[in-house]
Write an enzyme that holds these catalytic residues in place. Sequence first.
Site, PDB file in Angstrom:
ATOM      1  NE  ARG A 161      -4.056  -1.992   0.305  1.00 40.66           N
ATOM      2  CZ  ARG A 161      -4.066  -3.243  -0.152  1.00 40.66           C
ATOM      3  NH1 ARG A 161      -3.027  -3.712  -0.839  1.00 40.66           N
ATOM      4  NH2 ARG A 161      -5.116  -4.010   0.051  1.00 40.66           N
ATOM      5  CB  SER A 235      -8.809  -1.920   4.161  1.00 43.47           C
ATOM      6  OG  SER A 235      -9.089  -3.215   3.705  1.00 43.47           O
ATOM      7  CD  GLU A 331      -5.940   0.845   2.077  1.00 47.57           C
ATOM      8  OE1 GLU A 331      -6.838   1.480   1.477  1.00 47.57           O
ATOM      9  OE2 GLU A 331      -5.839  -0.393   2.047  1.00 47.57           O
TER      10      GLU A 331
HETATM   11  P1  FAD Z   1      -9.160   8.417  -5.196  1.00 46.21           P
HETATM   12  O1  FAD Z   1      -9.844   8.010  -3.932  1.00 46.21           O
HETATM   13  O2  FAD Z   1      -9.856   9.366  -6.087  1.00 46.21           O
HETATM   14  O3  FAD Z   1      -7.715   8.982  -4.834  1.00 46.21           O
HETATM   15  C1  FAD Z   1      -6.878   8.303  -3.932  1.00 46.21           C
HETATM   16  C2  FAD Z   1      -5.551   9.086  -3.785  1.00 46.21           C
HETATM   17  O4  FAD Z   1      -4.829   9.051  -5.000  1.00 46.21           O
HETATM   18  C3  FAD Z   1      -5.747  10.573  -3.475  1.00 46.21           C
HETATM   19  O5  FAD Z   1      -4.668  10.992  -2.664  1.00 46.21           O
HETATM   20  C4  FAD Z   1      -5.687  11.232  -4.843  1.00 46.21           C
HETATM   21  O6  FAD Z   1      -5.277  12.584  -4.772  1.00 46.21           O
HETATM   22  C5  FAD Z   1      -4.647  10.374  -5.516  1.00 46.21           C
HETATM   23  N1  FAD Z   1      -4.838  10.250  -6.971  1.00 46.21           N
HETATM   24  C6  FAD Z   1      -5.915   9.694  -7.598  1.00 46.21           C
HETATM   25  N2  FAD Z   1      -5.705   9.657  -8.920  1.00 46.21           N
HETATM   26  C7  FAD Z   1      -4.478  10.194  -9.148  1.00 46.21           C
HETATM   27  C8  FAD Z   1      -3.708  10.450 -10.313  1.00 46.21           C
HETATM   28  N3  FAD Z   1      -4.141  10.134 -11.536  1.00 46.21           N
HETATM   29  N4  FAD Z   1      -2.484  11.025 -10.165  1.00 46.21           N
HETATM   30  C9  FAD Z   1      -2.032  11.356  -8.940  1.00 46.21           C
HETATM   31  N5  FAD Z   1      -2.718  11.157  -7.798  1.00 46.21           N
HETATM   32  C10 FAD Z   1      -3.936  10.575  -7.897  1.00 46.21           C
HETATM   33  N6  FAD Z   1      -7.728  -0.961  -2.451  1.00 46.21           N
HETATM   34  C11 FAD Z   1      -6.882  -2.024  -2.580  1.00 46.21           C
HETATM   35  O7  FAD Z   1      -5.657  -1.821  -2.744  1.00 46.21           O
HETATM   36  N7  FAD Z   1      -7.329  -3.314  -2.542  1.00 46.21           N
HETATM   37  C12 FAD Z   1      -8.634  -3.596  -2.368  1.00 46.21           C
HETATM   38  O8  FAD Z   1      -8.999  -4.765  -2.332  1.00 46.21           O
HETATM   39  C13 FAD Z   1      -9.554  -2.528  -2.222  1.00 46.21           C
HETATM   40  N8  FAD Z   1     -10.865  -2.764  -2.025  1.00 46.21           N
HETATM   41  C14 FAD Z   1     -11.745  -1.730  -1.869  1.00 46.21           C
HETATM   42  C15 FAD Z   1     -13.094  -2.015  -1.691  1.00 46.21           C
HETATM   43  C16 FAD Z   1     -14.024  -0.999  -1.553  1.00 46.21           C
HETATM   44  C17 FAD Z   1     -15.472  -1.333  -1.357  1.00 46.21           C
HETATM   45  C18 FAD Z   1     -13.584   0.359  -1.618  1.00 46.21           C
HETATM   46  C19 FAD Z   1     -14.577   1.477  -1.521  1.00 46.21           C
HETATM   47  C20 FAD Z   1     -12.237   0.650  -1.783  1.00 46.21           C
HETATM   48  C21 FAD Z   1     -11.289  -0.384  -1.910  1.00 46.21           C
HETATM   49  N9  FAD Z   1      -9.919  -0.151  -2.093  1.00 46.21           N
HETATM   50  C22 FAD Z   1      -9.050  -1.195  -2.262  1.00 46.21           C
HETATM   51  C23 FAD Z   1      -9.409   1.234  -2.093  1.00 46.21           C
HETATM   52  C24 FAD Z   1      -9.512   1.963  -3.458  1.00 46.21           C
HETATM   53  O9  FAD Z   1     -10.411   1.294  -4.299  1.00 46.21           O
HETATM   54  C25 FAD Z   1      -8.162   2.054  -4.154  1.00 46.21           C
HETATM   55  O10 FAD Z   1      -7.237   2.737  -3.335  1.00 46.21           O
HETATM   56  C26 FAD Z   1      -8.258   2.794  -5.505  1.00 46.21           C
HETATM   57  O11 FAD Z   1      -7.048   2.679  -6.204  1.00 46.21           O
HETATM   58  C27 FAD Z   1      -8.611   4.256  -5.353  1.00 46.21           C
HETATM   59  O12 FAD Z   1      -8.883   4.759  -6.642  1.00 46.21           O
HETATM   60  P2  FAD Z   1      -9.652   6.131  -6.842  1.00 46.21           P
HETATM   61  O13 FAD Z   1      -9.583   6.458  -8.276  1.00 46.21           O
HETATM   62  O14 FAD Z   1     -11.008   6.033  -6.247  1.00 46.21           O
HETATM   63  O15 FAD Z   1      -8.725   7.112  -6.000  1.00 46.21           O
HETATM   64  N1  EPU Z   2     -10.679 -11.055   9.784  1.00 44.10           N
HETATM   65  C1  EPU Z   2     -11.361 -11.175  10.965  1.00 44.10           C
HETATM   66  N2  EPU Z   2     -12.403 -10.321  11.189  1.00 44.10           N
HETATM   67  C2  EPU Z   2     -12.770  -9.372  10.299  1.00 44.10           C
HETATM   68  C3  EPU Z   2     -12.056  -9.247   9.095  1.00 44.10           C
HETATM   69  C4  EPU Z   2     -10.999 -10.118   8.850  1.00 44.10           C
HETATM   70  O1  EPU Z   2     -11.041 -12.013  11.802  1.00 44.10           O
HETATM   71  O2  EPU Z   2     -13.737  -8.667  10.574  1.00 44.10           O
HETATM   72  C5  EPU Z   2      -9.600 -12.021   9.486  1.00 44.10           C
HETATM   73  C6  EPU Z   2     -10.069 -13.031   8.429  1.00 44.10           C
HETATM   74  O3  EPU Z   2     -10.761 -14.093   8.987  1.00 44.10           O
HETATM   75  C7  EPU Z   2      -8.748 -13.464   7.826  1.00 44.10           C
HETATM   76  C8  EPU Z   2      -7.885 -12.197   7.924  1.00 44.10           C
HETATM   77  O4  EPU Z   2      -8.488 -11.371   8.926  1.00 44.10           O
HETATM   78  O5  EPU Z   2      -8.159 -14.468   8.601  1.00 44.10           O
HETATM   79  C9  EPU Z   2      -7.760 -11.445   6.603  1.00 44.10           C
HETATM   80  O6  EPU Z   2      -9.062 -11.071   6.164  1.00 44.10           O
HETATM   81  P1  EPU Z   2      -9.414 -10.807   4.608  1.00 44.10           P
HETATM   82  O7  EPU Z   2      -8.979 -11.957   3.787  1.00 44.10           O
HETATM   83  O8  EPU Z   2     -10.831 -10.384   4.541  1.00 44.10           O
HETATM   84  O9  EPU Z   2      -8.473  -9.616   4.193  1.00 44.10           O
HETATM   85  P2  EPU Z   2      -8.044  -8.292   4.953  1.00 44.10           P
HETATM   86  O10 EPU Z   2      -6.651  -8.481   5.469  1.00 44.10           O
HETATM   87  O11 EPU Z   2      -9.067  -7.875   5.934  1.00 44.10           O
HETATM   88  C10 EPU Z   2      -6.896  -7.294   2.856  1.00 44.10           C
HETATM   89  C11 EPU Z   2      -6.839  -5.997   2.139  1.00 44.10           C
HETATM   90  C12 EPU Z   2      -8.064  -5.829   1.253  1.00 44.10           C
HETATM   91  C13 EPU Z   2      -8.067  -6.949   0.239  1.00 44.10           C
HETATM   92  C14 EPU Z   2      -8.117  -8.295   0.979  1.00 44.10           C
HETATM   93  C15 EPU Z   2      -7.991  -9.465   0.048  1.00 44.10           C
HETATM   94  C16 EPU Z   2      -5.532  -4.441   3.462  1.00 44.10           C
HETATM   95  C17 EPU Z   2      -5.540  -3.276   4.363  1.00 44.10           C
HETATM   96  N3  EPU Z   2      -6.733  -4.891   3.069  1.00 44.10           N
HETATM   97  O12 EPU Z   2      -8.013  -7.257   3.725  1.00 44.10           O
HETATM   98  O13 EPU Z   2      -7.946  -4.598   0.572  1.00 44.10           O
HETATM   99  O14 EPU Z   2      -9.183  -6.854  -0.618  1.00 44.10           O
HETATM  100  O15 EPU Z   2      -7.001  -8.361   1.905  1.00 44.10           O
HETATM  101  O16 EPU Z   2      -6.688  -9.548  -0.432  1.00 44.10           O
HETATM  102  O17 EPU Z   2      -4.473  -4.957   3.119  1.00 44.10           O
HETATM  103  C18 EPU Z   2      -8.485  -2.247   0.705  1.00 44.10           C
HETATM  104  O18 EPU Z   2      -7.268  -2.047   0.654  1.00 44.10           O
HETATM  105  O19 EPU Z   2      -9.332  -1.342   0.748  1.00 44.10           O
HETATM  106  C19 EPU Z   2      -8.958  -3.641   0.715  1.00 44.10           C
HETATM  107  C20 EPU Z   2     -10.251  -3.961   0.800  1.00 44.10           C
END
Ligand code: FAD
Ligand code: EPU
Length: 335
Positions: A161, A235, A331
């Site tokens: 991240r 997250s 994050e």
């Molecule tokens: P924004 O929220 O619009 O911007 C994020 C940051 O990047 C800000 O600081 C912004 O200024 C900057 N920025 C955006 N675009 C640019 C650009 N073109 N140039 C320079 N700076 C820029 N993230 C994960 O890594 N893994 C996941 O599994 C994951 N799951 C998610 C699930 C949900 C339901 C949600 C809501 C979010 C999740 N995220 C996850 C977080 C998010 O989706 C990512 O961080 C995504 O890349 C953000 O994209 P955005 O375009 O919405 O960025």
């Molecule tokens: N867990 C719990 N309780 C909870 C949530 C999770 O006990 O309420 C435990 C699960 O049982 C598992 C472990 O934590 O043993 C990991 O959980 P999970 O697989 O759901 O993933 P996570 O670590 O909670 C991370 C990323 C997610 C990404 C998933 C899948 C970060 C901060 N988050 O979540 O990214 O989608 O793994 O790879 O690294 C995001 O960045 O926004 C995001 C959603």
Amino acid sequence: MVIQNASLKSLNTFGIEATARYFSRFSSVQELDSIFKEYKEIPFLIMGGGSNLLLTQDFDGIVLRNEIMGKSILEETPDSVLVKIGAGENWHEFVLWAVENEFGGIENMSLIPGSVGASPMQNIGAYGVEIKDVFDHLFAYHIESGETHRFSLDECQFGYRESVFKRALKNQYVITEVCFKLEKNRSVNTTYGAIEQELQKMAISSPTIRDVSNAVISIRQSKLPNPAELGNAGSFFKNPVVAPSIADAILEKFPSAPVYPAENGKKKLAAGWLIEQAGWKGKTVGTCGVHKLQALVLVNYGGSTGNQIYDLSSAIISDIQEKFGVTLEREVNIL
Ligand code: FAD
Ligand code: EPU
């Protein structure tokens, strides 16, 4: 077109009401350049899908929404393709396009919200894959000089991240295009336990990249709230990377606690597990709370301010520090 006093509510996935003094969309580097030349002296915020942002105040500057589009194949061999994607393209639509064309490598990152341009910012990742695994290079507009610079994999300094754009080069560049190397005939990555289980449920023994994409979509839909229905930014905290002694102390007390190997002999803990153990899962505080199915996700039930959500995150950080001696780091980008 630059508009004044624009509401950002529909542009951030938390659904927080905040106003930008100025707001404009841009769909080319030329447009971006002319906006920056005109609005030189005021603060700026680049926005993609607004899915990793918490707005705690109105923005007294200009918000610029990236809408640079386009997908093209730069190089093709029998085994791989090098693709160039506009930063304003939707990440998940790009994944679906790759799956449709049988280009493998990003299927484990299906359904991550937001734009392609934001994906390098925090080196997005899910289910055992991060963009650094498929990243080739990117182009970014340098705000001070107005020039476009190319960044290689090494120059982006990707980590968990993390990237150089969040650290040393923060607020200096706008990412305009990202190039990825995707593989044809790729063997799928199902090492993340949840994918294996989901594929078993689907009765699939030799999964294709489409099967993996479908499995990931199904896992995510089962526990992550859809921002269109419940405001959130995924997250809220990072999974903490700690010294092995801290992980061992937790394992001694809770032998089934999830602990993963991390870089330099360190250990990664699951923040969601820590928050759940501390009793926060499903808790509501006013109009916001901790999601009932995923404790790492803070949610806005409607009408929350960014500060209310921020205060909830501070209370969680203090409690986890007190109970486990572990400091959680946010994050989500706080503004
Ligand atoms: P924004 O929220 O619009 O911007 C994020 C940051 O990047 C800000 O600081 C912004 O200024 C900057 N920025 C955006 N675009 C640019 C650009 N073109 N140039 C320079 N700076 C820029 N993230 C994960 O890594 N893994 C996941 O599994 C994951 N799951 C998610 C699930 C949900 C339901 C949600 C809501 C979010 C999740 N995220 C996850 C977080 C998010 O989706 C990512 O961080 C995504 O890349 C953000 O994209 P955005 O375009 O919405 O960025
Ligand atoms: N867990 C719990 N309780 C909870 C949530 C999770 O006990 O309420 C435990 C699960 O049982 C598992 C472990 O934590 O043993 C990991 O959980 P999970 O697989 O759901 O993933 P996570 O670590 O909670 C991370 C990323 C997610 C990404 C998933 C899948 C970060 C901060 N988050 O979540 O990214 O989608 O793994 O790879 O690294 C995001 O960045 O926004 C995001 C959603």
